[in-house]
Write a protein that holds these residues in place. Structure first.
Motif, PDB file in Angstrom:
ATOM      1  N   ASN A  19      -6.993   3.004   0.878  1.00 20.61           N
ATOM      2  CA  ASN A  19      -7.743   1.939   0.689  1.00 20.61           C
ATOM      3  C   ASN A  19      -8.672   0.926   0.123  1.00 20.61           C
ATOM      4  N   THR A  26      -1.070  -0.848  -4.762  1.00 21.39           N
ATOM      5  CA  THR A  26      -2.006   0.625  -4.494  1.00 21.39           C
ATOM      6  C   THR A  26      -1.542   1.590  -4.085  1.00 21.39           C
ATOM      7  N   GLY A  27      -2.013   2.399  -4.928  1.00 19.09           N
ATOM      8  CA  GLY A  27      -1.536   4.093  -4.197  1.00 19.09           C
ATOM      9  C   GLY A  27      -0.539   4.832  -5.034  1.00 19.09           C
ATOM     10  N   ASP A  65      -7.320  -1.293  -1.845  1.00 19.94           N
ATOM     11  CA  ASP A  65      -6.760  -3.041  -0.612  1.00 19.94           C
ATOM     12  C   ASP A  65      -7.838  -3.424  -0.928  1.00 19.94           C
ATOM     13  N   ASN A 114       0.659  -1.198   0.072  1.00 27.95           N
ATOM     14  CA  ASN A 114      -0.103  -0.200   0.357  1.00 27.95           C
ATOM     15  C   ASN A 114       0.757   1.488   0.057  1.00 27.95           C
ATOM     16  N   SER A 134      -2.513   4.301  -0.244  1.00 25.37           N
ATOM     17  CA  SER A 134      -4.139   4.447  -0.946  1.00 25.37           C
ATOM     18  C   SER A 134      -4.547   4.524   0.253  1.00 25.37           C
TER      19      SER A 134
END
Lengths: 222, 341, 147
Positions: C25, C61-62, C28, C20, C23
């Protein structure tokens, strides 16, 4: 020790799994799912609102001058899109969100949705070319007086809509609040609060109607 | 000549059956069955049964990274030590009426050897120089301490029951225990041994480090603890030894409590009129199949079901659980055994 | 034969490691949704690992914030070869709404070679499965190219 889910585990062992066998069984997205953007350049009036409202700066426009007119290439980068559909809300039908969610790419170009259209110089622009500068020049020369005087002369009781789809202002209702100028995506309106002028640049105007929608006095007719 | 034959025989025992190849195939298959059953209990489809084989071969093809802070030799050799110890245990566990090695007190040997895989993982983790491994190995040590006490008590109870029956006081030979069961029926029919078997079923997931008792390898909390720095083939060997440990513990259970089935196989073959060397081979082959099926059933009961139904326990909960509930059961069975029940 | 076994297995047992990088979320949660009984990525061999050393596929992600950038690069460099990097959602590909922020160092492709991009904000779990399946193919090809 208390183990609460033993019974459930055993009963699930003999029941059908709740798994969707996705790659084998194709899955349709929900009806209003906002997936891959479809862009219909032929419907685009080139107002530029989509680019202005996009939160993720996903929409870019490149304008090339050609002899046929301005070649407008609009690029939607799905890799930067939040799929909020605000551009679709502002658009006159050229932007559509499909339910296609298979947005997988190994290179960046796979995620671009590109549409090109040619914005011809307004067909009327050529014949009334001598007239157009005059129309522009007129309000510029004689500022408030001319405007106020000319408007009743053109359409005394109510302002008649123009046949080329561009806005006309009703000076009797207008309070010169400048909201239309602020909202105009093309920057075609110029309103002077002090001098009470309302000026339209016909070359820039795309006829999107944003000014008419946003006019608090409803004095713009399109 | 006979020396050469013996050498070849023992080589086959060590490498093929019940040694390395058997451990490799049936251990990983057992692990695959476990994963599949757990998935089905959680209402999923689950991985194919051969998934552990794919995992193992894939890990063999990966790059092996040795951290700069690690001590290289220990780091790379520790997994092999653990696997070797497990294969040796498997040699001592009889497959009904067949045992590769037998001794006077092989239960005690097994008890010591069972510590080595856990120690090897602690050794490798400590050699990797990772702080996650430090946390993991302290938890692993507590898990060993928790599990070892009820396991010893259970083995003591079994030894007492068989020893009483044979008039030798205490019997610590697994071969003798299995042979006695083949003659007099499985031990699980005895009241004290039912309690012991339940305690043993509870010990199995803790000893193998399976789900509710895997605080030492909690992958979501401490990055799989001692395995945090392992990659490639050594990691594959650890995964393999985990699978083999499942086979070892379940087949130990079969040998301790269900050994009477061996007598059943013998009597079945006799009723078919088979005797001699051929009968021995067939008995061993049937024994392997029956053993594997029993191992799978025990895995499902003691590992998969608990895995699917519970969440991971904290380390002090594991300790408390084993030293109260499971040890209590083991003590009850020992007391019952002492009074000859 | 051993080599062939390894090559066959590489495409069937991809283990994931999830980073992460700042991110929101959303992605996720979608990645976790892929592992739930409804989508059950484990039936395709996917498994979420806790350590980058065990992973084959790194899922990022993010928008890759300044704080997370060195950690992301370090975690990715710890993944043994052959490895595959998948970006999930719009953020790691472009920065999305965080683009131009003083604290965003992304996009990720400026620093490492990204194999597969899964677009969407957040992506549908089916799209994630598609992307991971493509990443698995790339992984198997990379394994074949080794040695």
């Amino acid at each position: 020790m208390d183990i609460p889910f033993v019974r459930e585990a055993i009963s699930q062992l003999f029941s059908k799994p709740s798994t969707v066998l996705y790659p084998v069984v194709p899955v349709e997205a929900a009806p209003n799912y906002r997936g891959r953007i479809a862009y219909h350049p032929e419907k685009c009036i080139n107002c530029g609102m989509c680019e202005r409202v996009c939160a993720g700066n996903a929409i870019t426009t490149v304008v090339e001058k050609t002899e046929e007119g301005d070649k407008v290439t609009r690029t939607f980068n799905l890799g930067s899109c939040t799929f909020c559909a605000t551009c679709m809300d502002f658009c006159h039908g050229a932007i559509e969100f499909t339910t296609d969610y298979h947005m997988i790419a190994t290179k960046e170009e796979d995620l671009l949705v590109i549409g090109t259209h040619i914005r011809k110089p307004p067909a009327k622009k050529a014949p009334p070319k001598p007239a157009a500068p005059a129309a522009e020049a007129k309000p510029a020369e004689a500022k408030p007086a001319e405007d106020k005087a000319a408007a009743p002369a053109e359409a005394a009781p109510a302002v008649q809509p123009r046949d080329d789809g561009k806005p006309v202002q009703d000076p009797s209702k207008c309070v010169y609040c400048t909201i239309c100028a602020k909202k105009c995506p093309a920057g075609a309106l110029e309103v002077d609060r002090a001098n009470k002028t309302w000026k339209l640049d016909e070359d820039l105007c795309v006829g999107c109607g944003t000014c008419a929608e946003n006019c608090p006095k409803k004095c713009i007719i399109i | 000549m006979s020396l050469v034959m013996d050498a070849i025989k023992y080589l086959v025992y060590i490498l093929v059956f019940p040694g390395f190849l058997f451990c490799f195939l049936s251990g990983l298959l057992l692990c695959g069955i476990d994963r599949k059953i757990v998935a089905r209990m959680q209402k999923r489809v689950g991985p194919p049964v051969l998934q552990p084989f794919y995992d193992f071969f894939k890990l063999c093809g990966k790059e092996t990274i040795v951290p700069a802070a690690a001590s290289r030799t220990t780091f790379l050799l520790a997994p092999l030590v653990g696997l070797a110890a497990l294969v040796v245990i498997q040699l001592f566990i009889p497959v009904f009426n067949f045992s590769a090695f037998s001794g006077v007190a092989d239960i005690i040997v097994i008890l010591y050897l069972l510590l080595i895989p856990a120690l090897s993982i602690i050794m490798g983790g400590a050699a990797s120089g990772s702080p996650y491994a430090g946390v993991g190995l302290s938890r692993e040590m507590v898990t060993i301490i928790s599990v070892e006490l009820p396991l010893v008590l259970v083995l003591l109870a079994v030894g007492k029951v068989v020893g009483n029956a044979m008039g030798t006081g205490l019997c610590f030979s697994l071969t003798q225990i299995v042979a006695w069961q083949a003659e007099h029926g499985s031990l699980i029919a005895t009241p004290s041994m039912i309690v012991a078997a339940i305690a043993m079923l509870m010990v199995i997931p803790g000893e193998t480090g399976n789900h509710p008792f895997d605080a030492a390898e909690a992958e979501t909390e401490i990055c799989e603890g001692m395995l945090a720095e392992y990659s490639g083939a050594p990691l594959g060997v650890y995964k393999l030894s985990h699978a083999v440990k499942m086979l070892t513990m379940t087949s130990l259970f079969v040998a301790l409590f269900l050994g009477g089935i061996g007598g059943g196989i013998d009597r079945m073959l006799l009723s078919w009129g088979l005797t001699g060397g051929a009968a021995g081979v067939i008995a061993v082959l049937i024994g392997i199949v029956v053993l594997f099926v029993l191992c799978a059933i025990i895995t499902i009961i003691s590992i998969s079901l608990i895995h699917a139904a519970t969440a991971r326990l904290r380390i002090e909960q594991i300790f408390k659980y084993y030293w109260t509930v499971v040890t209590g059961l083991a003590v009850i069975s020992l007391v019952l055994a002492w009074y000859g029940m | 034969m051993f080599k062939k076994l390894i090559e066959e297995s590489t495409g069937k047992s991809p283990w994931l490691f999830h980073i992460n990088a700042g991110s929101c979320n959303g992605c996720d949660i979608e990645l976790v949704a892929v592992l739930t009984p409804r989508f059950d990525a484990e039936r395709l061999g996917f498994k979420l690992t806790g350590s980058p050393r065990h992973a084959d596929i790194v899922v990022v992600t993010g928008p890759v914030t300044n704080q997370s950038l060195p950690r992301v690069l370090r975690a990715i460099s710890q993944v043994p070869e052959p490895r595959c990097i998948v970006t999930m959602g719009s953020c790691p590909q472009s920065g999305n709404v965080f683009r131009g922020s003083y604290s965003v160092a992304g996009p990720l492709s400026k620093y490492v070679h990204v194999d597969v991009d899964v677009a969407g904000c957040a992506c549908k779990p089916e799209a994630v499965i598609d992307g991971l399946a493509l990443a698995t193919q790339i992984l198997a090809e990379k394994r074949r190219a080794m040695k």
